[in-house]
Design a protein around this motif. Structure first.
Motif, PDB file in Angstrom:
ATOM      1  N   LYS A  70     -15.629  -8.086 -10.408  1.00 52.25           N
ATOM      2  CA  LYS A  70     -16.712  -7.767 -11.504  1.00 52.25           C
ATOM      3  C   LYS A  70     -16.661  -6.404 -11.857  1.00 52.25           C
ATOM      4  N   THR A  71     -16.652  -5.888 -13.062  1.00 51.32           N
ATOM      5  CA  THR A  71     -16.466  -4.629 -13.444  1.00 51.32           C
ATOM      6  C   THR A  71     -17.777  -4.222 -14.032  1.00 51.32           C
ATOM      7  N   GLY A  72     -18.696  -5.029 -14.228  1.00 46.02           N
ATOM      8  CA  GLY A  72     -19.629  -4.844 -15.547  1.00 46.02           C
ATOM      9  C   GLY A  72     -20.629  -3.909 -15.092  1.00 46.02           C
ATOM     10  N   ALA A  73     -21.205  -3.424 -16.294  1.00 42.06           N
ATOM     11  CA  ALA A  73     -22.388  -2.065 -16.102  1.00 42.06           C
ATOM     12  C   ALA A  73     -23.705  -2.689 -15.739  1.00 42.06           C
ATOM     13  N   ALA A  74     -24.004  -4.050 -15.918  1.00 43.01           N
ATOM     14  CA  ALA A  74     -25.159  -4.571 -15.649  1.00 43.01           C
ATOM     15  C   ALA A  74     -25.465  -4.476 -14.155  1.00 43.01           C
ATOM     16  N   PRO A  75     -26.891  -4.060 -13.685  1.00 47.13           N
ATOM     17  CA  PRO A  75     -27.140  -4.044 -12.323  1.00 47.13           C
ATOM     18  C   PRO A  75     -26.765  -5.449 -11.628  1.00 47.13           C
ATOM     19  N   ARG A  76     -26.438  -5.362 -10.409  1.00 43.29           N
ATOM     20  CA  ARG A  76     -25.952  -6.460  -9.658  1.00 43.29           C
ATOM     21  C   ARG A  76     -27.056  -7.491  -9.398  1.00 43.29           C
ATOM     22  N   GLN A  77     -28.167  -7.048  -9.199  1.00 44.95           N
ATOM     23  CA  GLN A  77     -29.144  -8.055  -9.017  1.00 44.95           C
ATOM     24  C   GLN A  77     -29.663  -8.953 -10.247  1.00 44.95           C
ATOM     25  N   VAL A  78     -29.194  -8.098 -11.565  1.00 40.54           N
ATOM     26  CA  VAL A  78     -29.328  -8.913 -12.638  1.00 40.54           C
ATOM     27  C   VAL A  78     -28.114  -9.999 -13.074  1.00 40.54           C
ATOM     28  N   ALA A  79     -27.321  -9.501 -12.657  1.00 44.08           N
ATOM     29  CA  ALA A  79     -25.975 -10.210 -13.105  1.00 44.08           C
ATOM     30  C   ALA A  79     -25.508 -11.320 -11.917  1.00 44.08           C
ATOM     31  N   GLU A  80     -26.170 -11.182 -10.766  1.00 43.10           N
ATOM     32  CA  GLU A  80     -25.558 -11.893  -9.603  1.00 43.10           C
ATOM     33  C   GLU A  80     -25.963 -13.322  -9.818  1.00 43.10           C
ATOM     34  N   ALA A  81     -27.045 -13.752 -10.333  1.00 44.57           N
ATOM     35  CA  ALA A  81     -27.433 -15.284 -10.528  1.00 44.57           C
ATOM     36  C   ALA A  81     -26.387 -16.027 -11.610  1.00 44.57           C
ATOM     37  N   ARG A  82     -26.039 -14.908 -12.532  1.00 46.23           N
ATOM     38  CA  ARG A  82     -25.020 -15.417 -13.480  1.00 46.23           C
ATOM     39  C   ARG A  82     -23.794 -15.633 -12.757  1.00 46.23           C
ATOM     40  N   ALA A  83     -23.243 -14.587 -11.858  1.00 49.25           N
ATOM     41  CA  ALA A  83     -21.975 -14.824 -11.477  1.00 49.25           C
ATOM     42  C   ALA A  83     -21.901 -15.842 -10.288  1.00 49.25           C
ATOM     43  N   LEU A  84     -23.109 -16.358  -9.738  1.00 49.55           N
ATOM     44  CA  LEU A  84     -22.874 -17.351  -8.592  1.00 49.55           C
ATOM     45  C   LEU A  84     -22.936 -18.814  -9.267  1.00 49.55           C
ATOM     46  N   PHE A  85     -23.488 -18.546 -10.619  1.00 44.79           N
ATOM     47  CA  PHE A  85     -23.207 -19.900 -11.315  1.00 44.79           C
ATOM     48  C   PHE A  85     -21.951 -20.192 -11.866  1.00 44.79           C
ATOM     49  N   GLN A  86     -21.347 -18.966 -12.240  1.00 50.27           N
ATOM     50  CA  GLN A  86     -20.031 -19.075 -12.664  1.00 50.27           C
ATOM     51  C   GLN A  86     -18.889 -19.505 -11.505  1.00 50.27           C
ATOM     52  N   MET A  87     -19.447 -18.852 -10.382  1.00 51.89           N
ATOM     53  CA  MET A  87     -18.518 -19.327  -9.033  1.00 51.89           C
ATOM     54  C   MET A  87     -18.771 -20.844  -8.700  1.00 51.89           C
ATOM     55  N   LYS A  88     -19.929 -21.502  -9.031  1.00 58.62           N
ATOM     56  CA  LYS A  88     -20.035 -22.585  -8.549  1.00 58.62           C
ATOM     57  C   LYS A  88     -19.354 -23.551  -9.561  1.00 58.62           C
ATOM     58  N   PHE A  89     -19.359 -23.078 -10.808  1.00 59.98           N
ATOM     59  CA  PHE A  89     -18.486 -23.784 -11.609  1.00 59.98           C
ATOM     60  C   PHE A  89     -17.187 -23.793 -11.318  1.00 59.98           C
ATOM     61  N   TYR A  90     -16.704 -22.887 -10.869  1.00 61.11           N
ATOM     62  CA  TYR A  90     -15.047 -23.068 -10.442  1.00 61.11           C
ATOM     63  C   TYR A  90     -15.012 -23.755  -9.331  1.00 61.11           C
ATOM     64  N   ALA A  91     -15.887 -23.631  -8.380  1.00 63.33           N
ATOM     65  CA  ALA A  91     -15.684 -24.683  -7.115  1.00 63.33           C
ATOM     66  C   ALA A  91     -15.697 -26.058  -7.702  1.00 63.33           C
ATOM     67  N   LEU A  92     -16.526 -26.343  -8.410  1.00 67.49           N
ATOM     68  CA  LEU A  92     -16.906 -27.573  -8.916  1.00 67.49           C
ATOM     69  C   LEU A  92     -15.441 -28.288  -9.349  1.00 67.49           C
ATOM     70  N   VAL A  93     -14.759 -27.416 -10.560  1.00 67.27           N
ATOM     71  CA  VAL A  93     -13.714 -27.942 -11.029  1.00 67.27           C
ATOM     72  C   VAL A  93     -12.725 -28.168  -9.875  1.00 67.27           C
ATOM     73  N   LEU A  94     -12.445 -27.139  -9.029  1.00 68.58           N
ATOM     74  CA  LEU A  94     -11.464 -27.254  -8.114  1.00 68.58           C
ATOM     75  C   LEU A  94     -11.847 -28.456  -7.094  1.00 68.58           C
ATOM     76  N   LEU A  95     -12.931 -28.676  -6.753  1.00 58.88           N
ATOM     77  CA  LEU A  95     -13.353 -30.043  -5.928  1.00 58.88           C
ATOM     78  C   LEU A  95     -12.808 -31.235  -6.744  1.00 58.88           C
ATOM     79  N   LEU A  96     -13.224 -31.247  -8.161  1.00 59.37           N
ATOM     80  CA  LEU A  96     -12.737 -32.520  -8.900  1.00 59.37           C
ATOM     81  C   LEU A  96     -11.391 -32.385  -9.176  1.00 59.37           C
ATOM     82  N   THR A  97     -10.584 -31.455  -9.160  1.00 61.60           N
ATOM     83  CA  THR A  97      -9.096 -31.432  -9.359  1.00 61.60           C
ATOM     84  C   THR A  97      -8.189 -31.583  -8.113  1.00 61.60           C
TER      85      THR A  97
END
Ligand code: SF4
Length: 300
Positions: free
Chosen positions: A175-202
């Motif tokens: 993560k290199t973004g300028a948005a404050p971490r507390q604002v961006a963190e929920a979005r980042a965790l959503f993204q990581m769960k998305f990847y984890a789900l795809v890996l679980l499925l594949t």
């Protein structure tokens, strides 16, 4: 795997699938819709151009440098070599992508020099978080796809995938973004769960770690998902896609103002800021709803 509420039809393991021209949901667009349905519309339906910011492009440069760094023999993955990659990566990127060179007045723009230096500083911070000489990722900038039982295709790019000799899988996102971490963190965790789900499925494996590396402040966050949570997350994605399709049919994409509006390019067209959206163009043809993420999406 005991919870079969949303089983998958896995794609072939190991191969990098080519993007397919059919509706798909990416973590960036799903995150857009969750954050603000109107933002999703502007990006995925109207496809309004967005002028990239220097911070976004710097993120793309840093991601590309790290990808190239891991192609070097491991003893050469040192801070000086990472810094040496910054200028050539920027040269390649600005030549390949329209509009990027306009961010600066020319090669002798002192602001370009400062900006390249700030990319180097992010890379220096990266080396405080881990030693890339000790790592051999399975993949960098990897396209991954999986299909839910509902038929919804999930598609995203993983910054880095590490697989331990014992088979444990770790997903790494820079993560290199300028948005404050507390604002961006929920979005980042959503993204990581998305990847984890795809890996679980594949792969049939729950990643043991989802690791977010914040290069602006030198902090890392590690999250350990479990399978029931990822199965529930699959149902969440189905629900988001159903809501997108409902809004797509009606054209009713409502603004949802938040602190993240500060990073939205479309305030002038947003009713929450006194603007008027363009006439709804209608839901795109299926082959145009590909869920493809841009480099800038991936470098958030
Ligand atoms: S300015 Fe805010 S409310 Fe309006 S479209 Fe952008 S993110 Fe949504």
């Amino acid at each position: 795997m005991t919870d079969t509420a949303s089983p998958a039809r896995p794609l072939a393991e190991g191969d990098e699938p080519a993007p397919r021209r059919r509706p798909a949901l990416s973590p960036s667009r799903a995150g857009d819709f969750k954050q603000c349905p109107l933002l999703y519309r502007f990006r995925a339906v109207d496809r309004l151009p967005e002028r990239p910011t220097r911070a976004q492009v710097r993120g793309t440069v840093v991601h590309a440098v790290l990808e190239r760094l891991y192609k070097l023999p491991s003893p050469e993955r040192i801070p000086a070599n990472a810094r040496d990659l910054v200028a050539p990566v920027w040269a390649d990127l600005s030549a390949a992508e329209e509009g990027l060179s306009e961010l600066f007045t020319g090669d002798d723009d002192p602001e370009l020099t400062d900006w390249l230096e700030s990319a180097g500083a992010l890379l220096d911070t990266y080396f405080t978080l881990e030693d890339p000489r000790r790592l051999e990722p399975e993949a960098c900038e990897q396209l991954i796809e999986a299909e839910l039982e509902s038929g919804l295709l999930l598609r995203g790019y993983i910054d880095r995938l590490d697989v331990a000799p014992g088979g444990q899988v770790r997903v790494v996102d820079y993560k290199t973004g300028a948005a404050p971490r507390q604002v961006a963190e929920a979005r980042a965790l959503f993204q990581m769960k998305f990847y984890a789900l795809v890996l679980l499925l594949t792969r049939g494996v729950v990643p043991s770690q989802l690791r977010l590396m914040y290069l602006a402040d030198g902090e890392a966050l590690t999250y350990r998902p479990d399978e029931p949570e990822l199965r529930r997350f699959a149902r969440t994605l189905d629900a988001i896609w159903a809501a997108i399709l409902r809004a797509g049919r009606s054209g009713d994409f409502r603004p949802n103002p938040s602190r993240l509006c500060d990073w939205c390019s479309h305030q002038a067209l947003c009713p929450a800021f006194g603007g008027t959206p363009p006439e709804y163009p209608g839901w795109p043809e299926p082959e145009d709803v590909t869920g493809q993420e841009s480099r800038l999406d991936r470098a958030e």
